[in-house]
Design a protein around this motif. Structure first.
Motif, PDB file in Angstrom:
ATOM      1  N   HIS A   1     -21.763   1.810  29.255  1.00 33.29           N
ATOM      2  CA  HIS A   1     -22.098   0.428  28.907  1.00 33.29           C
ATOM      3  C   HIS A   1     -22.226  -0.420  30.166  1.00 33.29           C
ATOM      4  O   HIS A   1     -23.169  -1.222  30.293  1.00 33.29           O
TER       5      HIS A   1
ATOM      6  N   VAL B   1     -25.260  -1.242  20.073  1.00 30.64           N
ATOM      7  CA  VAL B   1     -24.942   0.123  20.473  1.00 30.64           C
ATOM      8  C   VAL B   1     -24.503   0.883  19.224  1.00 30.64           C
ATOM      9  O   VAL B   1     -23.587   0.456  18.516  1.00 30.64           O
TER      10      VAL B   1
ATOM     11  N   SER C   1     -21.820  -6.427  23.374  1.00 26.69           N
ATOM     12  CA  SER C   1     -22.681  -5.756  22.406  1.00 26.69           C
ATOM     13  C   SER C   1     -22.109  -5.829  20.998  1.00 26.69           C
ATOM     14  O   SER C   1     -20.892  -5.962  20.804  1.00 26.69           O
TER      15      SER C   1
ATOM     16  N   ASN D   1     -28.074  -7.195  21.904  1.00 25.36           N
ATOM     17  CA  ASN D   1     -28.105  -5.745  22.061  1.00 25.36           C
ATOM     18  C   ASN D   1     -27.088  -5.093  21.135  1.00 25.36           C
ATOM     19  O   ASN D   1     -26.015  -5.639  20.870  1.00 25.36           O
TER      20      ASN D   1
END
Length: 250
Positions: A84, A26, A92, A24
């Motif tokens: 988060h 961000v 991340s 993932n």
């Protein structure tokens, strides 16, 4: 792309739903903006299989109502932490642009267990450069960016509002003078510091300094791009990020 509100922040998601084993990412925007100018890069990274989250930080654009006043950098990092944790995902890859790099530096310094790697694109603001000098650098960069980006930026600034923008700028200047480098020194995750070769805001000397201050830093430069390399050169930046996350030296 899917849109939702997470922990009070408007959030865009690209790629597959978050699940174990799927990386993932961000993406954290800069001063007074929204995550919209990260969409080209988000789409590129999602094609590679990553789940990509793009929040609007509190007080900005579509998350304007999430804060009653312009938050300080530390408050933005705290809001990013709560957001988060609400996602329920593992560590991340954090990718930030401009003043978003100050937010991510504070976040990574305080929450190292939530950070896998960090990419800083045109980190700003540079300590020691006064407000007028920083404004001059921003104005010098504008003609080097795509016209479509300027349209996105102006629309976002209008939604965020001039008073909040000015207050946020003052908060960012104070953080740059007092805290930014201290936070950078506490970033333990591998960090890639990228600048567009035409960036007038983040100088080559400053980006190299950022890479030296963090615990494990390296630099890269993208030709034909300026401060918002993620918007004008998303394919080149996505390739750098993919090499960096696979263990390459970029």
């Amino acid at each position: 792309m899917e849109q939702s509100t997470q922990a009070g922040l408007f959030t865009r998601r690209f790629g597959p739903p978050p699940r174990e084993g799927v990386p993932n990412v961000v993406l954290v925007h800069g001063l007074g903006l929204s995550g919209r100018y990260f969409v080209p890069l988000a789409r590129r990274l999602a094609v590679g299989g990553a789940t990509v989250f793009v929040p609007d930080l509190p007080g900005n654009a579509r998350s304007r109502a999430a804060a009653r006043r312009a938050p300080r950098v530390g408050e933005l990092a705290g809001a990013l932490t709560r957001w988060h944790r609400g996602l329920g995902v593992g560590p991340s890859l954090l990718v930030a642009n401009s003043v978003g790099c100050q937010v991510v530096a504070a976040f990574a310094a305080r929450q190292p267990h939530l950070v896998r790697r960090v990419v800083m694109i045109g980190p700003a603001l540079e300590p020691g450069a006064g407000g007028w000098r920083q404004c001059g650098r921003l104005l010098a960069d504008a003609p080097r960016e795509p016209l479509s980006l300027l349209g996105v930026a102006v629309a976002d600034y209008l939604v965020t509002g001039p008073f909040r923008f000015v207050a946020s700028f003052r908060h960012a200047l104070r953080d740059a003078a007092e805290s930014f480098e201290g936070h950078l020194a506490r970033v333990a995750a591998p960090t890639l510091v990228v600048r567009g070769a035409g960036d007038t805001i983040a100088s080559r000397a400053w980006t190299r300094r950022v890479a030296r201050v963090v615990g494990d830093g390296r630099t890269a430069e993208i030709r034909g791009a300026a401060h918002a390399a993620h918007y004008s050169a998303p394919a080149a930046l996505a390739a750098l990020i993919e090499e960096f996350t696979s263990g390459g030296r970029a």
